[in-house]
Every structure is written in structure tokens, then in C-alpha cells.
Motif scaffolding. Structure first.
Motif, PDB file in Angstrom:
ATOM      1  N   ILE A  27      55.417   9.869 -12.202  1.00  0.00           N
ATOM      2  CA  ILE A  27      54.061   9.829 -11.491  1.00  0.00           C
ATOM      3  C   ILE A  27      53.438  11.026 -12.039  1.00  0.00           C
ATOM      4  O   ILE A  27      52.053  11.000 -12.477  1.00  0.00           O
ATOM      5  N   LEU A  28      54.145  12.130 -12.477  1.00  0.00           N
ATOM      6  CA  LEU A  28      53.259  13.334 -13.187  1.00  0.00           C
ATOM      7  C   LEU A  28      52.839  12.867 -14.587  1.00  0.00           C
ATOM      8  O   LEU A  28      51.770  13.177 -14.826  1.00  0.00           O
ATOM      9  N   ILE A  29      53.727  12.103 -15.321  1.00  0.00           N
ATOM     10  CA  ILE A  29      53.079  11.838 -16.694  1.00  0.00           C
ATOM     11  C   ILE A  29      51.953  10.897 -16.507  1.00  0.00           C
ATOM     12  O   ILE A  29      51.022  11.199 -17.228  1.00  0.00           O
ATOM     13  N   TYR A  30      52.192  10.061 -15.701  1.00  0.00           N
ATOM     14  CA  TYR A  30      51.054   8.901 -15.402  1.00  0.00           C
ATOM     15  C   TYR A  30      49.685   9.624 -15.330  1.00  0.00           C
ATOM     16  O   TYR A  30      48.639   9.315 -15.903  1.00  0.00           O
ATOM     17  N   TYR A  31      49.595  10.309 -14.266  1.00  0.00           N
ATOM     18  CA  TYR A  31      48.537  11.075 -13.576  1.00  0.00           C
ATOM     19  C   TYR A  31      47.837  12.192 -14.961  1.00  0.00           C
ATOM     20  O   TYR A  31      46.637  12.473 -14.919  1.00  0.00           O
ATOM     21  N   THR A  32      48.809  12.777 -15.550  1.00  0.00           N
ATOM     22  CA  THR A  32      48.713  13.638 -16.587  1.00  0.00           C
ATOM     23  C   THR A  32      47.695  12.892 -17.720  1.00  0.00           C
ATOM     24  O   THR A  32      46.696  13.336 -18.175  1.00  0.00           O
ATOM     25  N   VAL A  33      48.390  11.808 -18.155  1.00  0.00           N
ATOM     26  CA  VAL A  33      47.497  11.217 -19.223  1.00  0.00           C
ATOM     27  C   VAL A  33      46.270  10.638 -18.578  1.00  0.00           C
ATOM     28  O   VAL A  33      45.308  10.330 -19.280  1.00  0.00           O
ATOM     29  N   LYS A  34      46.342   9.799 -17.413  1.00  0.00           N
ATOM     30  CA  LYS A  34      45.114   9.551 -16.951  1.00  0.00           C
ATOM     31  C   LYS A  34      43.882  10.710 -16.564  1.00  0.00           C
ATOM     32  O   LYS A  34      42.748  10.229 -16.569  1.00  0.00           O
ATOM     33  N   THR A  73      53.844   4.450 -19.770  1.00  0.00           N
ATOM     34  CA  THR A  73      54.643   5.721 -19.046  1.00  0.00           C
ATOM     35  C   THR A  73      56.290   5.232 -18.998  1.00  0.00           C
ATOM     36  O   THR A  73      56.968   6.083 -19.144  1.00  0.00           O
ATOM     37  N   LEU A  74      56.344   4.093 -18.271  1.00  0.00           N
ATOM     38  CA  LEU A  74      57.681   3.449 -17.896  1.00  0.00           C
ATOM     39  C   LEU A  74      58.425   3.472 -19.125  1.00  0.00           C
ATOM     40  O   LEU A  74      59.548   4.012 -19.405  1.00  0.00           O
ATOM     41  N   THR A  79      61.455   3.432 -12.362  1.00  0.00           N
ATOM     42  CA  THR A  79      60.804   2.285 -12.070  1.00  0.00           C
ATOM     43  C   THR A  79      60.226   2.181 -10.823  1.00  0.00           C
ATOM     44  O   THR A  79      58.993   1.822 -10.473  1.00  0.00           O
ATOM     45  N   ILE A  80      60.954   2.884  -9.839  1.00  0.00           N
ATOM     46  CA  ILE A  80      60.446   3.399  -8.420  1.00  0.00           C
ATOM     47  C   ILE A  80      59.022   4.021  -8.656  1.00  0.00           C
ATOM     48  O   ILE A  80      57.966   3.691  -7.804  1.00  0.00           O
ATOM     49  N   GLY A  81      59.183   4.956  -9.181  1.00  0.00           N
ATOM     50  CA  GLY A  81      57.899   5.787  -9.491  1.00  0.00           C
ATOM     51  C   GLY A  81      56.691   5.066 -10.026  1.00  0.00           C
ATOM     52  O   GLY A  81      55.616   5.355  -9.527  1.00  0.00           O
ATOM     53  N   ILE A  82      56.942   4.270 -10.953  1.00  0.00           N
ATOM     54  CA  ILE A  82      55.707   3.647 -11.450  1.00  0.00           C
ATOM     55  C   ILE A  82      55.197   2.496 -10.370  1.00  0.00           C
ATOM     56  O   ILE A  82      54.291   2.371 -10.386  1.00  0.00           O
ATOM     57  N   ILE A  83      56.166   1.841  -9.602  1.00  0.00           N
ATOM     58  CA  ILE A  83      55.699   1.044  -8.715  1.00  0.00           C
ATOM     59  C   ILE A  83      54.948   1.598  -7.477  1.00  0.00           C
ATOM     60  O   ILE A  83      53.867   1.324  -7.044  1.00  0.00           O
ATOM     61  N   ILE A  84      55.421   2.973  -7.322  1.00  0.00           N
ATOM     62  CA  ILE A  84      54.338   3.808  -6.352  1.00  0.00           C
ATOM     63  C   ILE A  84      53.156   4.128  -6.925  1.00  0.00           C
ATOM     64  O   ILE A  84      52.014   3.848  -6.335  1.00  0.00           O
ATOM     65  N   VAL A  85      53.062   4.171  -8.251  1.00  0.00           N
ATOM     66  CA  VAL A  85      51.677   4.330  -8.846  1.00  0.00           C
ATOM     67  C   VAL A  85      50.825   3.377  -8.781  1.00  0.00           C
ATOM     68  O   VAL A  85      49.688   3.234  -8.527  1.00  0.00           O
ATOM     69  N   ILE A  86      51.297   1.991  -9.250  1.00  0.00           N
ATOM     70  CA  ILE A  86      50.665   0.810  -9.115  1.00  0.00           C
ATOM     71  C   ILE A  86      50.014   0.555  -7.684  1.00  0.00           C
ATOM     72  O   ILE A  86      48.922   0.219  -7.709  1.00  0.00           O
ATOM     73  N   ILE A  87      51.122   0.644  -6.653  1.00  0.00           N
ATOM     74  CA  ILE A  87      50.597   0.496  -5.330  1.00  0.00           C
ATOM     75  C   ILE A  87      49.401   1.440  -5.040  1.00  0.00           C
ATOM     76  O   ILE A  87      48.326   1.089  -4.337  1.00  0.00           O
ATOM     77  N   VAL A  88      49.604   2.888  -5.392  1.00  0.00           N
ATOM     78  CA  VAL A  88      48.435   3.893  -5.222  1.00  0.00           C
ATOM     79  C   VAL A  88      47.128   3.499  -5.850  1.00  0.00           C
ATOM     80  O   VAL A  88      46.141   3.285  -5.259  1.00  0.00           O
ATOM     81  N   GLU A  89      47.115   3.212  -7.045  1.00  0.00           N
ATOM     82  CA  GLU A  89      46.067   2.750  -8.000  1.00  0.00           C
ATOM     83  C   GLU A  89      45.484   1.598  -7.409  1.00  0.00           C
ATOM     84  O   GLU A  89      44.308   1.454  -7.172  1.00  0.00           O
ATOM     85  N   ARG A  90      46.113   0.678  -6.878  1.00  0.00           N
ATOM     86  CA  ARG A  90      45.661  -0.742  -6.470  1.00  0.00           C
ATOM     87  C   ARG A  90      44.838  -0.366  -5.051  1.00  0.00           C
ATOM     88  O   ARG A  90      43.767  -0.985  -4.911  1.00  0.00           O
ATOM     89  N   LYS A  91      45.435   0.467  -4.242  1.00  0.00           N
ATOM     90  CA  LYS A  91      44.663   0.861  -2.886  1.00  0.00           C
ATOM     91  C   LYS A  91      43.292   1.675  -3.474  1.00  0.00           C
ATOM     92  O   LYS A  91      42.448   1.577  -2.752  1.00  0.00           O
ATOM     93  N   ARG A  92      43.653   2.430  -4.441  1.00  0.00           N
ATOM     94  CA  ARG A  92      42.171   3.370  -4.779  1.00  0.00           C
ATOM     95  C   ARG A  92      41.292   2.549  -5.159  1.00  0.00           C
ATOM     96  O   ARG A  92      40.203   2.657  -4.871  1.00  0.00           O
ATOM     97  N   LEU A  93      41.554   1.358  -6.067  1.00  0.00           N
ATOM     98  CA  LEU A  93      40.659   0.503  -6.660  1.00  0.00           C
ATOM     99  C   LEU A  93      39.941  -0.285  -5.822  1.00  0.00           C
ATOM    100  O   LEU A  93      38.784  -0.795  -5.716  1.00  0.00           O
ATOM    101  N   LEU A  94      40.611  -0.630  -4.526  1.00  0.00           N
ATOM    102  CA  LEU A  94      40.262  -1.527  -3.437  1.00  0.00           C
ATOM    103  C   LEU A  94      38.903  -0.707  -2.525  1.00  0.00           C
ATOM    104  O   LEU A  94      38.306  -1.308  -2.241  1.00  0.00           O
ATOM    105  N   HIS A  95      39.268   0.569  -2.646  1.00  0.00           N
ATOM    106  CA  HIS A  95      38.481   1.529  -1.833  1.00  0.00           C
ATOM    107  C   HIS A  95      37.199   1.991  -2.639  1.00  0.00           C
ATOM    108  O   HIS A  95      36.405   2.604  -2.073  1.00  0.00           O
ATOM    109  N   ASP A  96      37.168   1.702  -3.878  1.00  0.00           N
ATOM    110  CA  ASP A  96      36.099   2.277  -4.903  1.00  0.00           C
ATOM    111  C   ASP A  96      35.057   1.407  -4.850  1.00  0.00           C
ATOM    112  O   ASP A  96      35.043   0.266  -4.421  1.00  0.00           O
TER     113      ASP A  96
END
Length: 130
Positions: free
Chosen positions: A48-55, A69-70, A113-130
């Protein structure tokens, strides 16, 4: 005329998420010595740290960045399997051992893998609220 999106930019929200996770990772490394939080929660958080650092600095869509990232995390774990740090003569270098690591574990691949699944869930929710 449509404006091109920039490849590089600074995303303050992603940077703050990465900074908080980095602090949590440091606190885990310094103060937690158990057999669950340090090895497993730490590995979930590191992807999750790697993903958001690159993002924070690159304008890459969620799916390609998550997959990249995965795959990067899997690569590092594979290097551990082949004792890469030892192969390149850095087995006594603390920094190399921390960054690359030196112990392969199948459970780490699951944690990433669990970390990336968490990222995808969080990002989907963020995109739905934007």
C-alpha cells in the motif's frame, strides 16, 4: 481541444496516505516484535505504501499501478528466494537486507496480494465519491 493529462504531478492526498503508512511501518519495525503484526500486517502495508508513493508523483490509472506494484513486490520476494543480497555480496549490509530482504515466504506473497486488494477497494470507493 482536449488537454493532455500530465504523466508526472503531485497528488497531496496520496502523499499524505503514503507518509502516514511509512510512519506506521517505522513504528512497527521499532516497537513490534510479535509474530503477526510485524511480518504480516507490515507486508500488507508495504505494498500500500509503494502504491501510494508512486501515485503521489505519477498519473497512472488504478489497475495498471496496482498490478505493477504487485509484480514489483513479487519480484522482490523472488529475489529473496534466490538470496540476491548474498549473491551480490551485500549480506552484511543492513540497508540492503532491509530494502530487499533475505527471507522468502509464500505468506508474504499472500500479504502483498491482500494489500493490493485493499488498495483496489479503497480506490474504487474514492472514485465513486469523486
Amino acid at each position: 481541444m482536449q488537454q493532455e493529462e500530465k504523466t508526472f504531478r503531485f497528488d497531496k492526498q496520496s502523499f499524505l496516505i503514503a507518509a502516514v503508512i511509512f510512519i506506521v511501518e517505522v513504528l512497527i519495525a521499532l516497537f513490534i516484535t510479535d509474530h503477526f503484526v510485524r511480518p504480516y500486517v507490515g507486508d500488507v502495508l508495504v505494498v500500500i505504501l509503494i502504491y501510494y508513493t508512486v501515485k503521489s508523483f505519477a498519473n497512472i490509472a488504478v489497475k495498471p499501478l496496482a498490478i505493477g506494484t504487485l509484480l514489483f513486490s513479487y519480484l522482490i520476494e523472488t529475489l529473496q528466494y534466490f538470496q540476491f543480497v548474498k549473491l551480490i555480496g551485500l549480506e552484511h549490509n543492513r540497508f540492503a537486507n532491509v530494502v530487499i530482504g533475505n527471507y522468502f515466504a509464500w505468506e508474504d506473497l499472500l500479504a502483498y496480494t491482500i494489500g493490493i486488494i485493499i488498495v483496489i477497494i479503497v480506490e474504487r470507493k474514492r472514485l465513486l465519491h469523486d
